[in-house]
Design a protein around this motif. Structure first.
Motif, PDB file in Angstrom:
ATOM      1  N   LYS A  27      51.959  35.297  58.123  1.00 41.31           N
ATOM      2  CA  LYS A  27      52.229  33.843  56.587  1.00 41.31           C
ATOM      3  C   LYS A  27      51.363  33.834  56.261  1.00 41.31           C
ATOM      4  O   LYS A  27      50.155  33.936  56.965  1.00 41.31           O
ATOM      5  CB  LYS A  27      52.243  32.534  58.543  1.00 41.31           C
ATOM      6  N   PRO A  28      52.072  33.101  54.960  1.00 36.69           N
ATOM      7  CA  PRO A  28      50.826  33.470  54.240  1.00 36.69           C
ATOM      8  C   PRO A  28      49.272  32.022  54.726  1.00 36.69           C
ATOM      9  O   PRO A  28      49.624  30.871  55.304  1.00 36.69           O
ATOM     10  CB  PRO A  28      51.488  32.766  52.754  1.00 36.69           C
ATOM     11  N   VAL A  29      48.798  31.879  54.025  1.00 30.83           N
ATOM     12  CA  VAL A  29      47.467  30.999  54.466  1.00 30.83           C
ATOM     13  C   VAL A  29      46.630  30.570  52.860  1.00 30.83           C
ATOM     14  O   VAL A  29      46.750  31.008  52.440  1.00 30.83           O
ATOM     15  CB  VAL A  29      46.355  31.726  54.917  1.00 30.83           C
ATOM     16  N   ARG A  30      46.927  29.155  52.906  1.00 29.57           N
ATOM     17  CA  ARG A  30      46.399  28.671  52.016  1.00 29.57           C
ATOM     18  C   ARG A  30      45.053  28.681  52.119  1.00 29.57           C
ATOM     19  O   ARG A  30      44.323  28.892  52.707  1.00 29.57           O
ATOM     20  CB  ARG A  30      46.825  26.734  52.030  1.00 29.57           C
ATOM     21  N   SER A  31      44.633  29.365  50.551  1.00 34.51           N
ATOM     22  CA  SER A  31      43.229  29.564  50.058  1.00 34.51           C
ATOM     23  C   SER A  31      42.606  28.737  49.259  1.00 34.51           C
ATOM     24  O   SER A  31      43.579  27.717  48.425  1.00 34.51           O
ATOM     25  CB  SER A  31      43.501  31.102  50.347  1.00 34.51           C
ATOM     26  N   THR A  32      41.677  28.277  49.663  1.00 33.68           N
ATOM     27  CA  THR A  32      41.037  27.511  48.347  1.00 33.68           C
ATOM     28  C   THR A  32      40.258  27.971  47.095  1.00 33.68           C
ATOM     29  O   THR A  32      39.139  27.552  46.986  1.00 33.68           O
ATOM     30  CB  THR A  32      39.950  26.606  49.676  1.00 33.68           C
ATOM     31  N   GLY A  33      40.089  28.937  47.662  1.00 34.70           N
ATOM     32  CA  GLY A  33      39.120  29.707  46.353  1.00 34.70           C
ATOM     33  C   GLY A  33      38.675  31.280  47.160  1.00 34.70           C
ATOM     34  O   GLY A  33      39.102  31.605  48.619  1.00 34.70           O
ATOM     35  N   LYS A  34      37.549  31.937  46.355  1.00 30.05           N
ATOM     36  CA  LYS A  34      37.324  33.096  46.509  1.00 30.05           C
ATOM     37  C   LYS A  34      36.850  33.335  48.163  1.00 30.05           C
ATOM     38  O   LYS A  34      36.122  34.183  48.963  1.00 30.05           O
ATOM     39  CB  LYS A  34      36.502  33.382  45.668  1.00 30.05           C
ATOM     40  N   ALA A  35      36.126  31.868  48.212  1.00 30.00           N
ATOM     41  CA  ALA A  35      34.591  31.603  49.387  1.00 30.00           C
ATOM     42  C   ALA A  35      35.947  32.051  50.664  1.00 30.00           C
ATOM     43  O   ALA A  35      35.537  32.175  51.538  1.00 30.00           O
ATOM     44  CB  ALA A  35      34.270  30.542  49.007  1.00 30.00           C
ATOM     45  N   ALA A  36      37.127  31.939  50.245  1.00 33.38           N
ATOM     46  CA  ALA A  36      37.574  31.727  51.937  1.00 33.38           C
ATOM     47  C   ALA A  36      37.582  33.282  52.256  1.00 33.38           C
ATOM     48  O   ALA A  36      38.771  33.517  53.624  1.00 33.38           O
ATOM     49  CB  ALA A  36      39.589  31.448  51.241  1.00 33.38           C
ATOM     50  N   VAL A  37      37.373  34.101  51.098  1.00 33.78           N
ATOM     51  CA  VAL A  37      37.759  36.342  51.928  1.00 33.78           C
ATOM     52  C   VAL A  37      36.700  35.977  52.056  1.00 33.78           C
ATOM     53  O   VAL A  37      35.618  35.998  50.913  1.00 33.78           O
ATOM     54  CB  VAL A  37      38.621  36.287  50.979  1.00 33.78           C
ATOM     55  N   GLY A  38      36.374  36.618  53.349  1.00 33.91           N
ATOM     56  CA  GLY A  38      34.735  37.069  53.350  1.00 33.91           C
ATOM     57  C   GLY A  38      34.205  36.086  54.661  1.00 33.91           C
ATOM     58  O   GLY A  38      34.564  35.296  54.689  1.00 33.91           O
ATOM     59  N   VAL A  50      23.055  49.660  62.690  1.00 32.71           N
ATOM     60  CA  VAL A  50      24.138  48.470  62.692  1.00 32.71           C
ATOM     61  C   VAL A  50      23.765  48.306  60.730  1.00 32.71           C
ATOM     62  O   VAL A  50      23.195  48.303  60.489  1.00 32.71           O
ATOM     63  CB  VAL A  50      22.968  47.393  63.594  1.00 32.71           C
ATOM     64  N   ARG A  51      25.045  47.800  60.648  1.00 30.28           N
ATOM     65  CA  ARG A  51      25.372  46.927  58.824  1.00 30.28           C
ATOM     66  C   ARG A  51      26.161  45.838  59.512  1.00 30.28           C
ATOM     67  O   ARG A  51      26.901  45.362  60.201  1.00 30.28           O
ATOM     68  CB  ARG A  51      26.071  48.032  58.798  1.00 30.28           C
ATOM     69  N   ASP A  52      25.608  45.212  58.778  1.00 27.98           N
ATOM     70  CA  ASP A  52      25.422  43.845  58.632  1.00 27.98           C
ATOM     71  C   ASP A  52      26.737  42.919  56.810  1.00 27.98           C
ATOM     72  O   ASP A  52      26.667  43.962  56.022  1.00 27.98           O
ATOM     73  CB  ASP A  52      25.160  42.313  59.206  1.00 27.98           C
ATOM     74  N   GLU A  53      26.607  41.750  56.392  1.00 25.70           N
ATOM     75  CA  GLU A  53      27.235  41.496  55.293  1.00 25.70           C
ATOM     76  C   GLU A  53      26.135  42.279  54.177  1.00 25.70           C
ATOM     77  O   GLU A  53      27.081  41.658  52.825  1.00 25.70           O
ATOM     78  CB  GLU A  53      27.799  40.034  54.941  1.00 25.70           C
ATOM     79  N   SER A  54      25.044  42.439  54.348  1.00 23.26           N
ATOM     80  CA  SER A  54      23.985  42.378  53.044  1.00 23.26           C
ATOM     81  C   SER A  54      24.414  43.615  52.760  1.00 23.26           C
ATOM     82  O   SER A  54      23.745  44.324  51.636  1.00 23.26           O
ATOM     83  CB  SER A  54      22.882  42.722  53.280  1.00 23.26           C
ATOM     84  N   LEU A  55      25.422  45.000  53.409  1.00 23.82           N
ATOM     85  CA  LEU A  55      25.490  46.424  52.588  1.00 23.82           C
ATOM     86  C   LEU A  55      26.236  46.139  51.442  1.00 23.82           C
ATOM     87  O   LEU A  55      25.856  46.487  50.596  1.00 23.82           O
ATOM     88  CB  LEU A  55      26.562  46.450  53.715  1.00 23.82           C
ATOM     89  N   LEU A  56      26.907  44.728  51.410  1.00 20.07           N
ATOM     90  CA  LEU A  56      27.986  44.981  50.108  1.00 20.07           C
ATOM     91  C   LEU A  56      26.935  44.410  48.788  1.00 20.07           C
ATOM     92  O   LEU A  56      27.675  43.149  47.915  1.00 20.07           O
ATOM     93  CB  LEU A  56      28.753  43.337  50.335  1.00 20.07           C
ATOM     94  N   LYS A  57      25.607  44.065  48.898  1.00 22.36           N
ATOM     95  CA  LYS A  57      25.107  43.619  48.013  1.00 22.36           C
ATOM     96  C   LYS A  57      23.958  43.938  46.938  1.00 22.36           C
ATOM     97  O   LYS A  57      24.235  44.939  47.776  1.00 22.36           O
ATOM     98  CB  LYS A  57      23.707  42.034  48.485  1.00 22.36           C
ATOM     99  N   GLY A  58      24.238  44.017  46.016  1.00 24.08           N
ATOM    100  CA  GLY A  58      23.482  45.038  44.853  1.00 24.08           C
ATOM    101  C   GLY A  58      24.554  46.115  44.328  1.00 24.08           C
ATOM    102  O   GLY A  58      23.589  46.596  43.702  1.00 24.08           O
ATOM    103  N   ARG A  59      25.664  46.124  44.852  1.00 20.40           N
ATOM    104  CA  ARG A  59      26.514  46.335  43.751  1.00 20.40           C
ATOM    105  C   ARG A  59      28.481  46.763  44.054  1.00 20.40           C
ATOM    106  O   ARG A  59      28.105  45.182  44.939  1.00 20.40           O
ATOM    107  CB  ARG A  59      25.836  48.147  44.086  1.00 20.40           C
ATOM    108  N   TRP A  60      28.822  47.013  43.020  1.00 21.06           N
ATOM    109  CA  TRP A  60      30.184  46.960  43.334  1.00 21.06           C
ATOM    110  C   TRP A  60      30.857  47.644  44.992  1.00 21.06           C
ATOM    111  O   TRP A  60      30.085  48.513  45.056  1.00 21.06           O
ATOM    112  CB  TRP A  60      31.188  47.184  42.113  1.00 21.06           C
ATOM    113  N   THR A  61      31.638  47.134  45.328  1.00 17.99           N
ATOM    114  CA  THR A  61      31.862  47.913  46.865  1.00 17.99           C
ATOM    115  C   THR A  61      33.470  47.588  46.586  1.00 17.99           C
ATOM    116  O   THR A  61      34.332  46.428  46.450  1.00 17.99           O
ATOM    117  CB  THR A  61      31.753  47.391  47.911  1.00 17.99           C
ATOM    118  N   PRO A 168      28.657  42.338  43.434  1.00 18.13           N
ATOM    119  CA  PRO A 168      27.374  42.938  43.787  1.00 18.13           C
ATOM    120  C   PRO A 168      26.325  41.298  44.416  1.00 18.13           C
ATOM    121  O   PRO A 168      25.685  41.880  45.027  1.00 18.13           O
ATOM    122  CB  PRO A 168      26.746  42.916  42.757  1.00 18.13           C
ATOM    123  N   LYS A 169      26.639  40.192  44.471  1.00 20.58           N
ATOM    124  CA  LYS A 169      26.559  39.281  44.763  1.00 20.58           C
ATOM    125  C   LYS A 169      26.891  39.353  46.393  1.00 20.58           C
ATOM    126  O   LYS A 169      26.634  38.371  47.398  1.00 20.58           O
ATOM    127  CB  LYS A 169      27.330  37.663  45.079  1.00 20.58           C
TER     128      LYS A 169
END
Ligand code: NI
Length: 196
Positions: A27-38, A50-61, A168-169
């Motif tokens: 079922k589609p979930v109502r999103s309030t914007g980009k912040a709703a994903v991730g 061990v890897r956490d969300e900091s893996l995604l900072k500093g470059r495009w992924t 990159p953020k």
């Protein structure tokens, strides 16, 4: 704007495949914007680190969700991303590719390592897995659909197939349909990088 955002959420959530059985789209979930994903996650990569969300900072992924036993969509996505990286040239070298397992039972770090060594796949892909609860938490944060189908050792996992482009953020930028041609995906990513 609200309509656009909702459409985006539906696009991310609706593309499920990798199982011949085929489950109904969630079922589609109502999103309030980009912040709703991730969001925060804590997983291990194919080396056991061990890897956490900091893996995604500093470059495009380019991040997507799948599993090593996937018969079609996941290996195709990895091959497509290898071509995308080439098409992007120098920008492609910087593009990080992350595969998050939706099948932690079978996808141990060792299994991910062996799988990602395939020459047809891009170099340097980060494979993430972990304890089932940790994987479930990551899937929930990224609003990923995954459902086991079939019985016995040859079960499959029906899962979302969208590629998530992360800026990159470390924030979700846009979904990319994984079945498009590499040159179209490269153009999408170039545009995202330009617009950022
Ligand atoms: Ni798959």
């Amino acid at each position: 704007m609200r309509l656009i955002r909702s459409a985006l959420a539906v696009l991310v959530l609706a593309s499920a495949a990798c199982s011949p059985a085929g489950e109904d789209a969630p079922k589609p979930v109502r999103s309030t914007g980009k912040a709703a994903v991730g969001g925060p996650f804590r997983l291990v990569d194919q080396t056991g680190a061990v890897r956490d969300e900091s893996l995604l900072k500093g470059r495009w992924t380019a991040m997507f969700f799948g599993f090593t036993y996937c018969p079609d969509v996941c290996p195709t996505t990895l091959q497509t991303l290898a071509e995308v990286k080439e098409q992007l040239g120098p920008q492609g070298k910087d593009l990080q590719i992350v595969l998050v397992s939706v099948d932690p039972e079978r996808d141990t770090p060792e299994a991910l390592k062996a799988y990602l060594a395939n020459d047809a796949f891009p170099d340097g892909v980060v494979g993430l897995t972990g304890a089932p609860a940790q994987v479930a938490q990551a899937l929930k944060a990224y609003r990923v659909y995954a459902k086991k189908t079939g019985e016995g050792p040859d079960y499959l996992v029906d899962h979302s197939t969208a590629i998530y482009l992360i800026d990159p953020k470390g924030e979700f930028d846009r979904p990319i349909i994984s079945t498009r041609a590499p040159e179209e995906i490269a153009a999408d990513i170039r545009k995202a990088m330009r617009d950022a």
